[in-house]
Enzyme design. Structure first.
Site, PDB file in Angstrom:
ATOM      1  N   ILE A 314      46.854 -23.189  74.590  1.00 55.84           N
ATOM      2  CA  ILE A 314      45.705 -23.679  75.350  1.00 55.84           C
ATOM      3  C   ILE A 314      44.435 -23.004  74.850  1.00 55.84           C
ATOM      4  O   ILE A 314      44.382 -21.783  74.698  1.00 55.84           O
ATOM      5  CB  ILE A 314      45.887 -23.403  76.854  1.00 55.84           C
ATOM      6  CG1 ILE A 314      47.188 -24.051  77.344  1.00 55.84           C
ATOM      7  CG2 ILE A 314      44.708 -23.936  77.664  1.00 55.84           C
ATOM      8  CD1 ILE A 314      47.542 -23.716  78.767  1.00 55.84           C
ATOM      9  N   CYS A 315      43.416 -23.817  74.596  1.00 49.38           N
ATOM     10  CA  CYS A 315      42.143 -23.312  74.073  1.00 49.38           C
ATOM     11  C   CYS A 315      41.286 -22.816  75.239  1.00 49.38           C
ATOM     12  O   CYS A 315      40.502 -23.560  75.821  1.00 49.38           O
ATOM     13  CB  CYS A 315      41.427 -24.419  73.307  1.00 49.38           C
ATOM     14  SG  CYS A 315      39.833 -23.929  72.621  1.00 49.38           S
TER      15      CYS A 315
END
Length: 387
Positions: A314-315
């Site tokens: 997840i960014c």
């Protein structure tokens, strides 16, 4: 309840000596479970330090951690305090902490500090917890300082008080030692904590210790907090250990997101067509937690957009060392991930080619690339109007 009473008295001493307006060291908040304090350095910068009081205090010291892990002396000092088998009393530990920080920054020691100094070694009570143990560390009232004579009656009264204190400690030993820390925790949570504690104890006996003392104790605290949480009780998310013998790997199931989002509609379809009512995440912790963030990845289903990378990572700056803070709770991290998915317009992919789950290797590779990119370009901070 002599130990609990003594702890409350010691906390009151700290709050009196180091109020929120103290120019060097401040007690920001304090309870029998946790103390939050601030040390102000020469540049007038505040360093926040937290002490979590363990259920078997004072036989075990508090668990110490800080948001300011960029200063090496803080990490070393907190580790010593957490792992020590001597001077576990909170007053003595605060004395050691403030002394270390003043020495590091070459600052004058606060004039109040000697009042919480540990006693001479020969005077330390081996029982660690009786009312006798730390009487030398309590502040001396001005009225008492002027009294140089003690009559026989006073000595007899003190002997009686000491005897009463010993009796109280025996009574306390018969009580449930976790009662103060486990208030509000569900039976399911208590059973999990008990099982994990037994497994950890056996691993220590077998010489197969996982992680670190600090990380293990913080994760145990996170489990307690989760089982007290209204979000957890209301079914927003659930959690379990991937393997019951491994405290450092969790499954997080996110059951509810913003009902006005496309992702919410996709989750309804996921439940109807595939009998899955959640988004599954893996949280992996290392021995440096809570100083280091958990590694978080999506396991299933396959998600497009929503700041989810190709490998399932997840960014989010929050999940990097630069964006993480040891003050963050796991629940706050979970809720932030849920909000990020919605904000990024995440959609579940129902394409047949995406039926397989993500892999840890791909997630780690994509996250490493992400960190390298943002190390050069920085992170985008949206305006306040966008939340």
């Amino acid at each position: 309840m002599a130990c609990l009473r003594k702890l409350k008295e010691d906390i009151q001493v700290l709050e009196k000596l180091f109020p929120k307006n103290h120019n060097r060291f401040q007690i920001l908040s304090a309870s029998v479970d946790e103390l939050s304090m601030k040390f102000i350095n020469a540049e007038n910068k505040g360093i926040i330090v937290t002490a979590n009081i363990q259920e078997n205090y004072p036989r075990q010291p508090p668990i110490w951690f800080s948001e300011s892990d960029d200063v090496p002396v803080i990490g070393m000092s907190l580790q010593r305090l957490t792992e020590t088998e001597e001077s576990t009393n909170i007053l003595h530990q605060v004395h050691r902490l403030v002394s270390d920080l003043c020495s590091f920054y070459n600052l004058q020691m606060p004039c109040e500090l000697p009042q919480i100094a540990p006693p001479v070694r020969d005077d330390i009570d081996e029982g660690r917890g009786s009312d006798i143990s730390d009487t030398t560390s309590e502040p001396i009232d001005d009225d008492m300082a002027g009294d140089g004579e003690v009559d026989d009656d006073d000595e007899e009264e003190e002997d009686d008080e000491d005897a009463d204190g010993d009796i109280e400690i025996v009574e306390m030993a018969e009580e449930d030692p976790t009662s103060q820390h486990d208030v509000g925790v569900s039976k399911e949570g208590l059973d999990m904590l008990d099982k994990v504690s037994k497994i950890n104890r056996q691993q220590h006996l077998d010489g197969k210790v996982q992680g670190s003392i600090t990380a293990t104790d913080r994760l145990m605290k996170e489990i307690r907090d989760i089982h007290r949480s209204e979000h957890f009780k209301n079914g927003i998310y659930t959690f379990e250990l991937e393997k019951e013998e491994n405290l450092y790997q969790w499954w997080i199931k996110l059951h509810k997101v913003d009902e006005d989002s496309p992702l919410f509609e996709d989750m309804k379809k996921l439940k109807k067509d595939h009998n899955q009512d959640h988004l599954l995440f893996s949280f992996t912790f290392n021995e440096k937690f809570p100083c280091d963030p958990p590694f978080v990845r999506v396991v299933a289903p396959h998600i497009n957009q929503g700041f989810v990378l190709g490998g399932g990572a997840i960014c989010m700056e929050l999940l990097t060392k630069q964006g993480w803070s040891s003050a963050y709770s796991i629940e706050s991290c979970i809720l932030q991930i849920a909000a990020t998915l919605v904000k990024g317009r995440a959609r579940i992919s129902f394409d047949a080619k995406h039926t397989s789950t993500y892999s840890m290797a791909r997630a780690q590779q994509s996250f490493k690339s992400l960190q390298q990119i943002h190390a050069k370009s920085g992170w985008y901070t949206p305006p306040k109007t966008e939340g």
